[in-house]
Write an enzyme that holds these catalytic residues in place. Structure first.
Site, mmCIF file in Angstrom:
data_model
loop_
_atom_site.group_PDB
_atom_site.id
_atom_site.type_symbol
_atom_site.label_atom_id
_atom_site.label_comp_id
_atom_site.label_asym_id
_atom_site.label_seq_id
_atom_site.Cartn_x
_atom_site.Cartn_y
_atom_site.Cartn_z
ATOM 1 N N HIS A 187 0.818 -1.221 0.000
ATOM 2 C CA HIS A 187 0.000 0.000 0.000
ATOM 3 C C HIS A 187 0.853 1.273 0.000
ATOM 4 O O HIS A 187 0.313 2.363 -0.212
ATOM 5 C CB HIS A 187 -0.923 0.040 1.226
ATOM 6 C CG HIS A 187 -1.961 -1.043 1.240
ATOM 7 N ND1 HIS A 187 -2.839 -1.234 0.199
ATOM 8 C CD2 HIS A 187 -2.251 -1.997 2.153
ATOM 9 C CE1 HIS A 187 -3.634 -2.267 0.478
ATOM 10 N NE2 HIS A 187 -3.292 -2.747 1.658
ATOM 11 N N ASP A 238 -2.546 -10.809 -2.197
ATOM 12 C CA ASP A 238 -3.097 -10.270 -0.950
ATOM 13 C C ASP A 238 -4.572 -9.903 -1.190
ATOM 14 O O ASP A 238 -4.953 -9.554 -2.308
ATOM 15 C CB ASP A 238 -2.305 -9.013 -0.561
ATOM 16 C CG ASP A 238 -2.639 -8.505 0.825
ATOM 17 O OD1 ASP A 238 -1.886 -8.804 1.768
ATOM 18 O OD2 ASP A 238 -3.655 -7.790 0.964
ATOM 19 N N HIS A 294 -6.132 -7.379 -0.323
ATOM 20 C CA HIS A 294 -6.247 -5.950 -0.635
ATOM 21 C C HIS A 294 -5.512 -5.631 -1.936
ATOM 22 O O HIS A 294 -4.485 -6.245 -2.233
ATOM 23 C CB HIS A 294 -5.650 -5.108 0.497
ATOM 24 C CG HIS A 294 -6.278 -5.362 1.832
ATOM 25 N ND1 HIS A 294 -5.719 -6.226 2.755
ATOM 26 C CD2 HIS A 294 -7.414 -4.886 2.379
ATOM 27 C CE1 HIS A 294 -6.496 -6.251 3.840
ATOM 28 N NE2 HIS A 294 -7.528 -5.454 3.629
ATOM 29 N N ASP A 300 -4.325 -12.813 3.634
ATOM 30 C CA ASP A 300 -5.550 -12.330 4.253
ATOM 31 C C ASP A 300 -6.807 -12.614 3.425
ATOM 32 O O ASP A 300 -7.902 -12.196 3.808
ATOM 33 C CB ASP A 300 -5.442 -10.836 4.614
ATOM 34 C CG ASP A 300 -4.743 -10.017 3.562
ATOM 35 O OD1 ASP A 300 -4.496 -10.539 2.453
ATOM 36 O OD2 ASP A 300 -4.433 -8.839 3.836
HETATM 37 ZN ZN LIG Z 1 -3.892 -7.182 2.850
#
Ligand SMILES: [Zn+2]
Length: 342
Positions: free
Chosen positions: A123, A159, A161, A246
């Site tokens: 991120h 991931d 995200h 995740d």
């Molecule tokens: Zn994540």
């Protein structure tokens, strides 16, 4: 054993406030895995800190200075990204571990490397910390590979995200392919199928947005219909994996239903492509994964897949009917048809 692990028990020194999901206990999972793989005969080495020069390939100088000024202090960089007194130093080690992995694999000293790190990185933007991430570890690694002779580098990010930072850093660069599967819509908000890169980099960003609740079969479809074919056509010199766990069914943040065995299957598929395209050169870096048990077992299976030998992935079957994979593959195919045969 051809996989090398890069790890230090110092990753626990990056502290976050009580109750924060990206907590120091995650480092204990990494410690246990490093110890187990050392017993199994794998080489485990400590990372060096990433250099300023290495960071500046993907981060602004002002930003690197701002993070360096958090040394010795506890600060909040954004609503969920914090530093403790050691965080700057530990973040340098996390990025440096990924650089180390790239150097060892590019030198053909090992086929595969796995950086067992925290904090995560995908991120982190060029000039902004966010989503638990300080430096963009895989971006630093990919840029290092490019500076050291790799013509084309592929990054696959599974991931849960979307890796907004990685996408943005390379979105105009045709030499770095970014491919992501992620829950969508979800944090951080980016990652629509229509985001395909810009300028000379158009086509070199491939997003597979999956609706919440996706199961193993949805991921298998994403890998077989989009990710593997695109990687084969891109023919990278090095494959880097943003390995977040995740999307696991037990994860408290993600809303997906991926099994432990499916993470091993993803990594086996990626290792097979690396064997075909780039003499097996693959570097994985840990991103998210907030259920400690799921993180430990899934990462163990992923390392096992990296260690080889290369064999066709046997994907587990959840038996749950889901059309999320079909929907994502259809959207992505439409968005990238002008650039890739899928
Ligand atoms: Zn994540």
């Amino acid at each position: 054993m051809s996989v090398i692990l890069i790890h230090t028990d110092r990753f626990a020194e990056h502290q976050t406030p009580p109750g924060h999901p990206e907590r120091p206990e995650r480092a204990e999972v990494l410690d246990a895995l490093a110890a187990r793989w050392r017993e199994r005969g794998s080489e485990v080495v400590a990372p060096r800190a990433a250099s300023r020069e290495q960071l500046l390939r993907v981060h602004d100088g002002d930003y690197v200075r701002r993070i360096s000024e958090t040394a010795g202090r506890a600060t909040a960089l954004d609503p969920d990204t914090y530093t403790s007194p050691e965080s700057y130093e530990i973040a340098l080690l996390a990025a440096g571990a990924c650089v180390d992995g790239v150097e060892r694999v590019m030198a053909n000293a090992h086929e595969a490397a796995c950086a067992l790190v925290r904090p995560p990185g995908h991120h982190a933007e060029r000039s902004r910390a966010m989503g638990f991430c300080l430096f963009n570890n895989v971006a630093v690694a990919a840029a290092h590979a490019r500076s050291n002779g790799a013509r084309r580098v592929a990054i696959v990010d599974f991931d849960v995200h979307h890796g907004n930072g990685t996408q943005h850093i390379f979105e105009a660069d045709p030499h770095v392919l970014y491919v992501s599967t992620h829950q969508y819509p979800y944090y951080p908000g980016t990652g629509a199928a229509e985001e395909v890169g810009r300028d000379a980099g158009r086509g070199f960003t491939v997003n597979l947005p999956l609706e919440v609740g996706a199961v193993d079969e949805d991921y298998q479809l994403a890998f077989s219909r989009i990710i593997v074919p695109v990687l084969r056509q891109f023919e990278p010199d090095l494959l880097i994996v943003s390995a977040g766990f995740d999307a696991h069914e037990r994860d408290p943040l993600g809303g997906m239903r991926v099994s432990t065995a499916a993470f091993a299957a993803m990594m086996r598929d990626l290792r097979a492509v690396a064997d075909e395209c780039c003499r097996g050169r693959i570097v994985a870096a840990v991103e998210g994964g907030y259920d400690l048990h799921a993180l430990g077992t899934s990462l163990d299976g992923a390392i096992d897949a990296l260690a080889g030998p290369a064999q066709p992935a046997e994907w587990p079957a959840s038996g749950i009917h889901s059309s999320r994979g079909e929907a994502a593959v259809a959207a992505t195919s439409a968005a990238i048809r002008a650039f890739w045969r899928v």
